[in-house]
Design an enzyme around this catalytic site. Structure first.
Site, PDB file in Angstrom:
ATOM      1  N   SER A  53       3.753  -2.259  10.261  1.00 44.19           N
ATOM      2  CA  SER A  53       5.212  -2.349  10.441  1.00 44.19           C
ATOM      3  C   SER A  53       5.778  -3.701  10.004  1.00 44.19           C
ATOM      4  O   SER A  53       6.679  -4.253  10.652  1.00 44.19           O
ATOM      5  CB  SER A  53       5.602  -2.027  11.892  1.00 44.19           C
ATOM      6  OG  SER A  53       5.247  -0.685  12.202  1.00 44.19           O
ATOM      7  N   HIS A  80      -9.474   1.299   5.030  1.00 44.34           N
ATOM      8  CA  HIS A  80      -8.193   1.446   5.729  1.00 44.34           C
ATOM      9  C   HIS A  80      -8.377   2.365   6.935  1.00 44.34           C
ATOM     10  O   HIS A  80      -9.140   3.330   6.869  1.00 44.34           O
ATOM     11  CB  HIS A  80      -7.135   2.008   4.771  1.00 44.34           C
ATOM     12  CG  HIS A  80      -5.754   1.920   5.343  1.00 44.34           C
ATOM     13  ND1 HIS A  80      -5.276   2.835   6.249  1.00 44.34           N
ATOM     14  CD2 HIS A  80      -4.765   1.000   5.166  1.00 44.34           C
ATOM     15  CE1 HIS A  80      -4.041   2.488   6.595  1.00 44.34           C
ATOM     16  NE2 HIS A  80      -3.709   1.384   5.954  1.00 44.34           N
ATOM     17  N   LYS A  94       0.167   4.262  -0.236  1.00 43.88           N
ATOM     18  CA  LYS A  94      -0.445   5.448   0.389  1.00 43.88           C
ATOM     19  C   LYS A  94      -0.213   6.675  -0.504  1.00 43.88           C
ATOM     20  O   LYS A  94      -0.275   6.544  -1.722  1.00 43.88           O
ATOM     21  CB  LYS A  94       0.096   5.614   1.809  1.00 43.88           C
ATOM     22  CG  LYS A  94      -0.068   4.313   2.634  1.00 43.88           C
ATOM     23  CD  LYS A  94       0.176   4.481   4.101  1.00 43.88           C
ATOM     24  CE  LYS A  94      -0.066   3.154   4.817  1.00 43.88           C
ATOM     25  NZ  LYS A  94       0.076   3.220   6.268  1.00 43.88           N
ATOM     26  N   ASN A 133       0.875  -1.178   0.000  1.00 41.83           N
ATOM     27  CA  ASN A 133       0.000   0.000   0.000  1.00 41.83           C
ATOM     28  C   ASN A 133       0.906   1.220   0.000  1.00 41.83           C
ATOM     29  O   ASN A 133       1.511   1.550   1.017  1.00 41.83           O
ATOM     30  CB  ASN A 133      -0.888  -0.043   1.262  1.00 41.83           C
ATOM     31  CG  ASN A 133      -1.703   1.233   1.420  1.00 41.83           C
ATOM     32  OD1 ASN A 133      -1.754   2.084   0.531  1.00 41.83           O
ATOM     33  ND2 ASN A 133      -2.339   1.375   2.574  1.00 41.83           N
ATOM     34  N   GLU A 140      -5.117  -4.906  10.626  1.00 40.31           N
ATOM     35  CA  GLU A 140      -4.047  -3.933  10.853  1.00 40.31           C
ATOM     36  C   GLU A 140      -4.293  -3.199  12.172  1.00 40.31           C
ATOM     37  O   GLU A 140      -5.066  -2.233  12.214  1.00 40.31           O
ATOM     38  CB  GLU A 140      -4.016  -2.895   9.724  1.00 40.31           C
ATOM     39  CG  GLU A 140      -3.789  -3.474   8.350  1.00 40.31           C
ATOM     40  CD  GLU A 140      -3.242  -2.419   7.394  1.00 40.31           C
ATOM     41  OE1 GLU A 140      -2.147  -2.650   6.865  1.00 40.31           O
ATOM     42  OE2 GLU A 140      -3.884  -1.381   7.196  1.00 40.31           O
ATOM     43  N   GLY A 198       2.917   2.206  10.868  1.00 42.35           N
ATOM     44  CA  GLY A 198       3.883   3.295  10.736  1.00 42.35           C
ATOM     45  C   GLY A 198       4.632   3.614  12.012  1.00 42.35           C
ATOM     46  O   GLY A 198       5.297   4.643  12.119  1.00 42.35           O
ATOM     47  N   GLU A 228      -6.635   4.677   8.078  1.00 43.47           N
ATOM     48  CA  GLU A 228      -6.369   6.096   7.798  1.00 43.47           C
ATOM     49  C   GLU A 228      -7.589   6.761   7.178  1.00 43.47           C
ATOM     50  O   GLU A 228      -7.888   7.924   7.446  1.00 43.47           O
ATOM     51  CB  GLU A 228      -5.120   6.219   6.901  1.00 43.47           C
ATOM     52  CG  GLU A 228      -3.855   5.943   7.696  1.00 43.47           C
ATOM     53  CD  GLU A 228      -2.694   5.395   6.887  1.00 43.47           C
ATOM     54  OE1 GLU A 228      -2.720   5.464   5.646  1.00 43.47           O
ATOM     55  OE2 GLU A 228      -1.754   4.875   7.531  1.00 43.47           O
TER      56      GLU A 228
END
Ligand code: 13P
Length: 259
Positions: free
Chosen positions: A221, A103, A15, A13, A175, A181, A105
């Site tokens: 990660s 996702h 992003k 991904n 996730e 991250g 985010e």
């Protein structure tokens, strides 16, 4: 060696990174570093930004690469006056195979609700593509012992009204938000346990054959140094990789975790 009929899927991904120019370079370098045995063992997917999809598509197709194309988001209506949105038929025409939906985010930064995620998943399936339905808990939820019930709720909402046969060909990405991250990945045992709980919830809702077919990735990660231990877990069917997928050297090491 774990025994499963599910083919793992390792997806990058990207992003909001890589222009269409750097995206072409990354996919070319990635392809040089992979060989047919890698694609036999694992489905390899890259999910560039919308602006790079067409360039990456033509690079993949003109060089007959086996890398699959994915998108990071979609709008559920097929067309209309929806300024700034990209529809599922538009993605399908670019030979997109996978679409990430829900996702964390997008949920946290852009206000996506479970209902939107559900509409997006249905639009992706209706257009012959495979949704990667994301779920994951916050650190507070994990510490409160709510992980399994929270992610099961996200999955149930995301798949509401979806045919079990469609769920069986789909992908779920677990996730944990605190692992994205941060350099802090879930331990392989913890990831395996939560993914096992997701599979059990899928079995209860849609039946055992659906649960044993659906592929469930871990994300958060994932790096060349931890992928092999994650993939050794019986419930983990691949990875959704953020930061480490931006670099073709790192991403190819992740895909080639067996070597
Ligand atoms: P990182 O691999 O950078 O932690 O990102 C994970 C992720 O959000 C993939 O969708």
């Amino acid at each position: 060696m774990k025994v499963t009929a599910r083919k793992p899927v390792i997806a990058g991904n990207w992003k909001c990174f890589h222009t269409h120019l750097t995206a072409i370079q990354v996919v070319q370098k990635l392809s040089y570093q992979l060989d047919p045995s890698d694609y036999d063992a694992t489905e390899v997917v890259v999910c560039p930004a919308f602006t790079a999809l067409r360039s990456v598509q033509t690079t993949i197709e003109s060089d007959r690469m086996h890398i699959r194309l994915g998108a990071q988001n979609v709008y559920w209506e097929p067309d209309g006056a929806f300024t700034g949105e990209i529809s599922a038929p538009m993605l399908a025409k670019l030979n997109v195979s996978y679409v990430i939906v829900g996702h964390s985010e997008r949920r946290q930064l852009f206000g996506e609700t479970d209902e939107w995620v559900n509409r997006k998943a249905k639009a992706v399936l209706a257009n012959g593509m495979i949704p990667i339905l994301c779920c994951g808990e916050t650190l507070e939820q994990r510490e409160a012992g709510e992980t399994a019930s929270w992610v099961a709720g996200q999955i149930a909402a995301g798949w509401q009204g979806v045919d079990p046969a469609d769920i069986a060909r789909s992908v779920i990405a677990y996730e944990p938000i605190w692992a994205i991250g941060t350099g802090r990945n879930a331990t392989p045992d913890d990831a395996n346990e939560t993914i096992g709980s997701i599979r059990a919830a899928v079995a209860e809702a849609y039946g055992e054959p659906t649960a044993s077919a659906v592929r469930i990735q871990y994300g958060g990660s994932v790096k060349p140094g931890n992928i092999a231990d994650l993939m050794a877990q019986p419930e983990i069917d691949g990875a959704l990789v953020g930061g480490a997928s931006l670099d073709p050297d790192d991403f190819s090491k992740i895909v080639r975790y067996r070597h």
